[in-house]
Motif scaffolding. Structure first.
Motif, PDB file in Angstrom:
ATOM      1  N   ARG C  39       0.976  -1.145  -0.071  1.00  0.00           N
ATOM      2  CA  ARG C  39      -0.182   0.120  -0.053  1.00  0.00           C
ATOM      3  C   ARG C  39       0.807   1.276   0.107  1.00  0.00           C
ATOM      4  NH1 ARG C  39      -2.266   1.063   4.723  1.00  0.00           N
ATOM      5  NH2 ARG C  39      -0.909  -0.542   5.856  1.00  0.00           N
ATOM      6  N   LEU C  40       0.083   2.395   0.061  1.00  0.00           N
ATOM      7  CA  LEU C  40       1.076   3.741   0.011  1.00  0.00           C
ATOM      8  C   LEU C  40       0.895   4.130   1.286  1.00  0.00           C
ATOM      9  CD1 LEU C  40      -0.061   5.417  -3.410  1.00  0.00           C
ATOM     10  CD2 LEU C  40       2.217   4.664  -2.692  1.00  0.00           C
ATOM     11  N   GLY C  41      -0.337   4.041   2.096  1.00  0.00           N
ATOM     12  CA  GLY C  41      -0.235   4.687   3.367  1.00  0.00           C
ATOM     13  C   GLY C  41      -0.667   6.026   3.320  1.00  0.00           C
ATOM     14  N   PRO C  42      -0.713   6.749   4.326  1.00  0.00           N
ATOM     15  CA  PRO C  42      -1.223   8.163   4.256  1.00  0.00           C
ATOM     16  C   PRO C  42      -0.679   9.173   3.226  1.00  0.00           C
ATOM     17  CG  PRO C  42       0.031   8.167   6.181  1.00  0.00           C
ATOM     18  CD  PRO C  42      -0.217   6.692   5.637  1.00  0.00           C
ATOM     19  N   MET C  43      -1.493   9.922   2.407  1.00  0.00           N
ATOM     20  CA  MET C  43      -0.720  10.500   1.119  1.00  0.00           C
ATOM     21  C   MET C  43      -0.963  11.950   1.253  1.00  0.00           C
ATOM     22  SD  MET C  43       1.272   8.741  -0.474  1.00  0.00           S
ATOM     23  CE  MET C  43       1.481   9.273  -2.163  1.00  0.00           C
ATOM     24  N   TYR C  44      -2.171  12.286   1.878  1.00  0.00           N
ATOM     25  CA  TYR C  44      -2.775  13.798   1.780  1.00  0.00           C
ATOM     26  C   TYR C  44      -2.307  14.766   2.770  1.00  0.00           C
ATOM     27  CZ  TYR C  44      -5.642  12.641  -1.997  1.00  0.00           C
ATOM     28  OH  TYR C  44      -5.997  12.431  -3.532  1.00  0.00           O
ATOM     29  N   ALA C  45      -2.385  14.272   4.232  1.00  0.00           N
ATOM     30  CA  ALA C  45      -2.201  15.301   5.242  1.00  0.00           C
ATOM     31  C   ALA C  45      -0.889  15.958   5.044  1.00  0.00           C
ATOM     32  CB  ALA C  45      -2.354  14.824   6.636  1.00  0.00           C
ATOM     33  N   GLY C  46      -0.878  17.266   4.880  1.00  0.00           N
ATOM     34  CA  GLY C  46       0.452  18.061   4.991  1.00  0.00           C
ATOM     35  C   GLY C  46       0.930  18.038   3.364  1.00  0.00           C
ATOM     36  N   GLY C  47       0.508  17.413   2.573  1.00  0.00           N
ATOM     37  CA  GLY C  47       1.101  17.457   1.020  1.00  0.00           C
ATOM     38  C   GLY C  47       1.790  16.578   0.573  1.00  0.00           C
ATOM     39  N   PHE C  48       3.255  16.527   1.081  1.00  0.00           N
ATOM     40  CA  PHE C  48       4.215  15.455   0.841  1.00  0.00           C
ATOM     41  C   PHE C  48       4.065  14.451   1.464  1.00  0.00           C
ATOM     42  CE2 PHE C  48       8.382  13.621   1.066  1.00  0.00           C
ATOM     43  CZ  PHE C  48       8.546  13.801  -0.361  1.00  0.00           C
ATOM     44  N   HIS C  49       3.639  13.240   0.791  1.00  0.00           N
ATOM     45  CA  HIS C  49       3.468  11.945   1.186  1.00  0.00           C
ATOM     46  C   HIS C  49       2.784  11.811   2.765  1.00  0.00           C
ATOM     47  CE1 HIS C  49       5.452   9.386  -1.963  1.00  0.00           C
ATOM     48  NE2 HIS C  49       5.985  10.481  -2.245  1.00  0.00           N
ATOM     49  N   GLY C  50       2.025  12.781   2.748  1.00  0.00           N
ATOM     50  CA  GLY C  50       1.090  12.692   4.021  1.00  0.00           C
ATOM     51  C   GLY C  50       1.974  12.646   5.411  1.00  0.00           C
ATOM     52  N   TRP C  51       3.034  13.634   5.313  1.00  0.00           N
ATOM     53  CA  TRP C  51       3.869  13.699   6.439  1.00  0.00           C
ATOM     54  C   TRP C  51       3.285  14.323   7.884  1.00  0.00           C
ATOM     55  CZ3 TRP C  51       4.501  18.429   8.933  1.00  0.00           C
ATOM     56  CH2 TRP C  51       4.076  19.687   8.269  1.00  0.00           C
ATOM     57  N   ALA C  52       1.987  15.017   7.746  1.00  0.00           N
ATOM     58  CA  ALA C  52       1.303  15.490   8.779  1.00  0.00           C
ATOM     59  C   ALA C  52       0.227  14.879   9.314  1.00  0.00           C
ATOM     60  CB  ALA C  52       0.943  17.097   8.447  1.00  0.00           C
ATOM     61  N   GLN C  53       0.156  13.405   8.803  1.00  0.00           N
ATOM     62  CA  GLN C  53      -1.060  12.748   9.243  1.00  0.00           C
ATOM     63  C   GLN C  53      -1.185  12.556  10.844  1.00  0.00           C
ATOM     64  OE1 GLN C  53      -3.074  11.101   7.262  1.00  0.00           O
ATOM     65  NE2 GLN C  53      -4.353  10.782   8.878  1.00  0.00           N
ATOM     66  N   LEU C  54      -0.068  12.268  11.470  1.00  0.00           N
ATOM     67  CA  LEU C  54      -0.180  11.998  13.007  1.00  0.00           C
ATOM     68  C   LEU C  54      -0.544  13.460  13.532  1.00  0.00           C
ATOM     69  CD1 LEU C  54       2.426   9.589  13.349  1.00  0.00           C
ATOM     70  CD2 LEU C  54       0.177   9.343  13.790  1.00  0.00           C
ATOM     71  N   VAL C  55      -0.082  14.481  13.219  1.00  0.00           N
ATOM     72  CA  VAL C  55      -0.671  15.934  13.361  1.00  0.00           C
ATOM     73  C   VAL C  55      -1.981  16.106  13.287  1.00  0.00           C
ATOM     74  CG1 VAL C  55      -0.170  18.169  13.140  1.00  0.00           C
ATOM     75  CG2 VAL C  55       1.811  16.784  13.023  1.00  0.00           C
TER      76      VAL C  55
END
Lengths: 173, 191, 319
Positions: C39-55
């Protein structure tokens, strides 16, 4: 009154108060949790006195293992949430226990209060971790080893008892 | 590890290593995730997304509405009289479609309506992005159904070895010989 | 720098590390686990590869209602997340990143870290008991049984390293480390890693929170920020144990350019260990309760004792 005096008095007060709460509360699990506070405060006393190794071992063994074991055992019972009237002692028992506790307190106070006057203010001292190790494995090595053998015997006996009851011995906690 | 503790070392450790290897291999490979809203999905041919209506072809024959298993097609029509085009001819009547609606909250995408339509007025479109926030808004009227006609793909090519369509094979047949005069019947009539 | 300011700076630095490093590990877990499963995992939050998902998750948790069940023991229930979280903060302060870079340089920091993690367990037990929920109670009981069993090999493994270095201070232990330890302390390292993962209740030792049978174990009744605190405690635990493994068994800050970039080496080694912990979660199935106990008492404890004996013999022989 130095800062150490205040810290020691605070830790000691917390330890004594939580110990009283631990034996007077009707919530069984709360009693165990107050015991945690009490033991932790005793560790704090050790820390104030500069015996950090003893303090840490106190936390590791008593809070980390003994109280966890107590809580585990309580969870196996039907310890309810809220006061448990079944386990509360009768007034006579309570009075006897109070007298006994007061007696022990008086005895300890009689011994320790004069000593405190001699020692004066709380000082950080003690042998330190290295010194403690040297004393333990030098001067006190025989009592220490005898104690280990005693504990080992108790462990083996516990295993044997468990094995007798279940047909085969397995090292379950 | 557990199996190792149990003593059957052969089954335990290699199995754990295989597990690690499998996940590591997958890590090195490209992923399978299709990033849907950013990248359009690749739908298979003949996808059943939505039913499009070519209203010009509809004769209001009601076959689709009757065959629909969950009665999700609503058709209203009225008859109009078409005056005779030749002098002395007869006036004709024809159905005029007033309303054609499909309730996609009821539709179960069986495609029976598309199959039974005798005049090719209904088509499958692969378009699927018509979700609504309210279930009542899934009742789509004639104009909306007609807009989806633009997304209907051309019919797929026939299989290579399939039989010719009926129209083509009919063209290839020789024209019917003229009927033999019905001698016997004529005689019987005379008798 | 005056002592008060220094204490403040150290506290803020430890707190920042405590809040940032677990998120880093959590994001790594999101991505590594996803890619290991194709899978890809989170991709949206924060823009670049979902870096802000946990935030974003944190913001979501903060907005949720904080529910306390009616039948729960309110004070204990509400206190449990703090008891579960704070000890890891204390422990993290004692782990050195390089000889000069440590939150609080305690002389017996190895014991301090072990004692602190032992207290953290109480949070799980309190949560499980106070929730007034059968699943929670069962989860807490499993946790207690598991933690009691794995505490012993963990302590024994650390004791072996302390014996080898002749010190209880993590700074001194890493200072005494030499590459030869990689082989010498290998059984101890294995025991430590397994026991640490079990202590954190991470897969394959996640019987206490086995979602298919216990919903989420002791944390079933928690919502909102309190639940987030338990999750943070889990990831802070991974950070702590990984850094501890790096310091105890991998030499901490030792490596090329260790003079200037020692702390980076420690963080790097710790990160590799935490990726290993994540990898184990993805690759291996959950152990059954009896397998757990068997592994601890028949596998790890003897191995740790053996390592202790080996270390003792070697230390005495070369002294």
């Amino acid at each position: 009154m130095t800062g150490l005096d205040v810290a020691f008095a605070a830790a000691g007060t917390v330890a004594a108060a939580s110990a009283v709460l631990s034996v007077t509360t009707r919530h069984v699990v709360h009693a165990a949790l107050w015991l945690v506070v009490s033991l932790g405060a005793v560790a704090g006393c050790y820390l104030v006195l500069g015996a950090e190794f003893v303090a840490l071992v106190q936390v590791l063994i008593y809070v980390g293992a003994v109280v966890v074991l107590v809580l585990f055992a309580l969870m196996l019972t039907r310890a309810p949430i809220g006061p448990n009237e079944e386990v509360s002692a009768s007034p006579l028992h309570r009075a006897l226990a109070a007298v006994l506790a007061a007696g022990v307190t008086a005895l300890l106070a009689a011994v320790l209060v004069p000593l405190a006057r001699v020692v004066g203010a709380v000082r950080r001292g003690g042998p330190g971790t290295t010194g403690l190790g040297e004393q333990l494995f030098g001067t006190w090595v025989w009592p220490f080893e005898a104690l280990s053998v005693l504990l080992l015997a108790a462990l083996v006996a516990a295993l044997a008892v468990a094995g007798m009851a279940r047909g085969r011995g397995a090292g379950e906690p | 590890m557990t199996e190792a503790a149990k003593g059957s070392r052969a089954a335990g450790i290699p199995g754990l290593v295989r597990g690690l290897a499998a996940t590591a291999r997958t890590l090195a490979r490209p992923t399978h995730t299709s990033e849907y809203p950013d990248a359009p999905p690749s739908l298979p041919p003949r996808s059943r997304g939505v039913i499009a209506l070519l209203a010009e072809n509809c004769t209001s024959c009601m076959l689709c509405a009757r065959e629909c298993p969950d009665w999700c097609i609503y058709i209203d029509s009225h008859k109009e009289t078409v005056p005779a085009t030749t002098p002395g001819g007869r006036d004709r009547q024809r159905n005029v479609l007033d309303r054609f609606a499909i309730d996609f909250s009821l539709c179960m995408y069986c495609g029976i309506c598309v199959e039974v339509c005798p005049f090719d007025a209904l088509f499958w479109s692969p378009e699927f992005e018509y979700a609504e926030l309210d279930i009542r808004e899934l009742l789509h009227e004639r104009d909306r159904l007609g807009q989806w006609m633009a997304t209907v793909p051309p019919p797929p090519a026939l299989d290579e070895r399939s039989a010719d369509p009926a129209e083509v094979s009919a063209l290839g047949k020789p024209a019917r010989a003229p009927r033999a005069p019905r001698q016997a019947a004529a005689e019987e009539g005379q008798a | 720098m005056s002592p008060a300011v220094e204490v403040l700076v150290r506290t803020v630095a430890v707190l920042a590390a405590f809040l940032v490093l677990p998120l880093l590990v959590g994001q790594t877990e999101h991505k590594v686990m996803a890619h290991m499963q194709g899978r890809l995992g989170p991709m949206y939050a924060g823009g670049f590869h979902g870096w802000a998902q946990l935030v974003a998750d944190g913001v979501k948790f903060a907005q949720k209602e904080d529910v306390t069940p009616a039948a729960a023991d309110r004070p204990v229930f509400r206190l449990a997340p703090a008891v579960g979280l704070v000890p890891y903060l204390v422990a993290l302060a004692a782990v050195p990143l390089s000889p000069g870079l440590v939150g609080a340089d305690a002389p017996a920091s190895a014991v301090l870290v072990l004692a602190a993690t032992a207290v953290g367990i109480l949070g799980t037990l309190m949560a499980g008991w106070a929730s007034a929920n059968k699943y929670s109670l069962l989860g807490a009981m499993r946790a207690a049984a598991q933690l009691l069993s794995y505490e012993l090999p963990l302590v024994l493994a650390v004791a072996s390293v302390c014996l080898a270095a002749g010190s209880l201070s993590l700074t001194a232990i890493a200072g005494a480390w030499s590459p030869w330890w990689l082989l010498w302390q290998l059984p101890g390292a294995f025991v430590f890693l397994v026991a640490a993962v079990a202590e954190l209740q991470r897969p394959p030792f996640d019987m206490p929170v086995a979602d298919s049978e216990l919903v989420f174990g002791a944390y079933t009744e928690y919502t909102g920020l309190r639940f987030a605190f338990f999750l943070l405690a889990e990831y802070a635990g991974i950070v702590l144990m990984s850094l501890l493994f790096a310091v105890l068994y991998l030499g901490g800050w030792k490596g090329p350019l260790s003079g200037d970039l020692g702390w980076l080496w420690t963080l790097l080694k710790g990160f590799v260990v935490s990726v290993l912990v994540i990898w184990m979660r993805v690759a291996w199935p959950r152990l059954r309760e009896d397998q757990l106990q068997r592994l601890a008492w028949l596998g790890l404890v003897p191995l740790a004792l053996l390592q202790l004996a080996l270390t003792g013999v070697w230390v005495v022989a070369t002294a």
